[in-house]
Scaffold this motif. Structure first.
Motif, mmCIF file in Angstrom:
data_model
loop_
_atom_site.group_PDB
_atom_site.id
_atom_site.type_symbol
_atom_site.label_atom_id
_atom_site.label_comp_id
_atom_site.label_asym_id
_atom_site.label_seq_id
_atom_site.Cartn_x
_atom_site.Cartn_y
_atom_site.Cartn_z
ATOM 1 N N GLY A 289 -6.251 5.258 0.957
ATOM 2 C CA GLY A 289 -6.657 4.447 -0.192
ATOM 3 C C GLY A 289 -6.140 3.020 -0.074
ATOM 4 O O GLY A 289 -5.847 2.534 1.027
ATOM 5 N N SER A 290 -6.016 2.364 -1.221
ATOM 6 C CA SER A 290 -5.716 0.931 -1.240
ATOM 7 C C SER A 290 -4.214 0.640 -1.143
ATOM 8 O O SER A 290 -3.815 -0.517 -1.095
ATOM 9 N N ALA A 291 -3.397 1.695 -1.128
ATOM 10 C CA ALA A 291 -1.941 1.574 -0.929
ATOM 11 C C ALA A 291 -1.327 0.402 -1.692
ATOM 12 O O ALA A 291 -0.732 -0.498 -1.087
ATOM 13 N N PRO A 292 -1.437 0.417 -3.033
ATOM 14 C CA PRO A 292 -0.914 -0.720 -3.806
ATOM 15 C C PRO A 292 0.578 -0.960 -3.574
ATOM 16 O O PRO A 292 1.055 -2.103 -3.716
ATOM 17 N N ASP A 293 1.312 0.108 -3.184
ATOM 18 C CA ASP A 293 2.760 -0.049 -2.980
ATOM 19 C C ASP A 293 3.105 -0.995 -1.835
ATOM 20 O O ASP A 293 4.196 -1.570 -1.797
ATOM 21 N N ILE A 294 2.183 -1.159 -0.881
ATOM 22 C CA ILE A 294 2.493 -2.045 0.254
ATOM 23 C C ILE A 294 1.521 -3.226 0.362
ATOM 24 O O ILE A 294 1.614 -4.014 1.304
ATOM 25 N N ALA A 295 0.577 -3.317 -0.582
ATOM 26 C CA ALA A 295 -0.460 -4.363 -0.479
ATOM 27 C C ALA A 295 0.154 -5.759 -0.482
ATOM 28 O O ALA A 295 1.122 -6.022 -1.200
ATOM 29 N N GLY A 296 -0.387 -6.621 0.359
ATOM 30 C CA GLY A 296 0.044 -8.026 0.383
ATOM 31 C C GLY A 296 1.346 -8.263 1.135
ATOM 32 O O GLY A 296 1.849 -9.382 1.189
ATOM 33 N N LYS A 297 1.899 -7.203 1.735
ATOM 34 C CA LYS A 297 3.198 -7.352 2.402
ATOM 35 C C LYS A 297 3.077 -7.355 3.931
ATOM 36 O O LYS A 297 4.091 -7.392 4.629
ATOM 37 N N GLY A 298 1.860 -7.223 4.437
ATOM 38 C CA GLY A 298 1.678 -7.197 5.899
ATOM 39 C C GLY A 298 2.193 -5.911 6.522
ATOM 40 O O GLY A 298 2.466 -5.864 7.716
ATOM 41 N N LEU A 299 2.330 -4.850 5.707
ATOM 42 C CA LEU A 299 2.891 -3.592 6.221
ATOM 43 C C LEU A 299 1.826 -2.567 6.603
ATOM 44 O O LEU A 299 2.125 -1.562 7.243
ATOM 45 N N ALA A 300 0.587 -2.821 6.188
ATOM 46 C CA ALA A 300 -0.448 -1.794 6.370
ATOM 47 C C ALA A 300 -0.770 -1.590 7.848
ATOM 48 O O ALA A 300 -0.835 -2.546 8.624
#
Ligand code: NAD
Length: 368
Positions: A289-300
């Motif tokens: 899914g959209s993984a809001p916990d790591i979004a925008g952190k360059g971790l995906a």
């Protein structure tokens, strides 16, 4: 060289971050003369709701209907938890699946040797695993009528779902499985519960007849769905292609996904009926899914998204060699020890989304 038209729907959360890495791969293939792509980018999910008040606009739906393949990121997130049910982010995904009539869901479960220790099962059970689960996606108990809760008037209620399959629905998903098997290990395991379900009796009958009529060269086994669940965690390497209905496929593909280590590694394809030229409507998306916990952190981890694009090369554009290159580039990068945080294992350092994408590009360049 034919030009392939893509509709990119990055969506929400980490969707745009992982999609950016696919764009790099597609551009590279264009530059190297391997394949030619033209793409448009649309909005889906929460991003579309913010812009248009619905989970996908009619103009983006039209682009999806007209393109050669939809490349989909992920939708959803806490920001849209309170929006009305029929315009919630997931409604965009369901509308795409429904309007494009994507009845065949392909979920490979591949365990790269370099990640075998990240699985919850022992290395020897999963190392080198390569199975394909083909799930029927538009029929069965999730859609059958009646589907309701009725008040029995005596303080009791009754919840009803209806498992229903017609011959043509079983036959067309069976064909997808047999055709795929011919290009892989030439073996199909068909799964239902004919011991307790009439739809299972019909499923078994139709698949058996189809096999005898058109695919006798492929090995066919039947396995009850509960037994198959058990065998998936006991000795998954016995399988090549598994074909099953919507409900069992939902569960069994999630079980299989955990054999491989991380959600960030799992691609998928959803295909529609072939037209008279053999062309199918198709959508490719990572399982995550959209993984809001790591979004925008360059971790995906962008591997699931890039591997989904690899499936598009293989199943929509007949670019098997280019698809093999993508898979090999991913394997080489993992062999070299590069890890995003989700597949860190015992590694001492990790790379960002962009660094992983760049490394896969460099590996592709080397393979060319
Ligand atoms: P999720 O898949 O988004 O995340 C589950 C866990 O896996 C999280 O800890 C996340 O950080 C991690 N993860 C997922 N993808 C990763 C990646 N590429 N790299 C590294 N780590 C990754 O599932 P969830 O947390 O249950 O749902 C979050 C939102 O996504 C919800 O709004 C849900 O409805 C939505 N969702 C969308 C889809 C889809 O668009 N197809 C699928 C599942 C969930």
């Amino acid at each position: 060289m034919a030009t392939h038209n893509l509709l990119l729907l990055p969506g929400d959360g980490i969707g745009p971050e992982v999609m950016a890495e696919v764009v790099k791969v597609a551009d590279w293939m264009g530059k190297e003369g391997i394949a030619s792509f033209e793409s448009e980018t649309g909005l889906v999910g929460g991003a579309a709701y913010d812009a248009h008040g619905k989970a996908i606009s009619e103009s983006d739906m039209k682009l999806a209907m007209d393109c050669d393949a939809v490349i989909f990121g992920a939708v959803g997130g806490p920001k849209w938890d309170a929006v009305p049910y029929d315009v919630r982010p997931e409604a965009g995904l369901l509308r795409l699946r429904k309007d494009l009539a994507l009845f065949a869901n392909l979920r490979p479960a591949i365990c790269y040797p370099a990640l075998a220790d990240d699985s919850s099962l022992k290395r020897e059970i999963v190392e080198g695993l390569d199975i394909m689960i083909v799930r029927e996606l538009t029929g069965g108990v999730y859609f059958g009528e009646p589907k309701e809760i009725i008040d029995l008037g005596n303080g009791q209620k009754r919840g009803i779902d209806t498992q229903v399959y017609d011959t043509y629905e079983i036959e067309r998903i069976g064909r997808v499985a047999f055709e795929l098997a011919r290009k892989r290990g030439n073996k199909v395991t068909s799964s239902e519960k004919r011991n307790v379900m009439k739809s299972g009796v019909l499923w078994h009958e139709v698949i058996t007849a189809l096999h005898k009529r058109d695919y006798a060269d492929v090995q066919l086994d039947h396995m009850l769905a509960d037994a198959l669940g058990m065998q998936l965690v006991r000795w998954p390497k016995q399988f090549d292609v598994i074909v099953t209905d919507n409900l069992f496929g939902d569960m069994l593909s999630d079980v299989a996904s955990m054999l491989t280590g991380s959600l960030g590694m799992l691609p998928s394809a959803s295909l529609g009926e072939a037209d008279k030229n053999g062309k199918r409507k198709a959508m490719y998306e990572p399982v995550h899914g959209s993984a809001p916990d790591i979004a925008g952190k360059g971790l995906a981890n962008p591997i699931a998204m890039i591997a989904s694009f690899g499936m598009a090369l293989r199943y929509s554009f007949n670019l098997g060699e280019a698809a093999d290159m993508v898979d090999k580039a991913i394997a080489n990068v993992l062999d070299a020890g590069l890890r995003t945080a989700d597949i860190k294992g015992n590694a001492t350092s990790t790379v960002s989304t962009v660094q992983m994408g760049d490394a896969i590009l460099a590996a592709l360049q080397k393979l060319k």
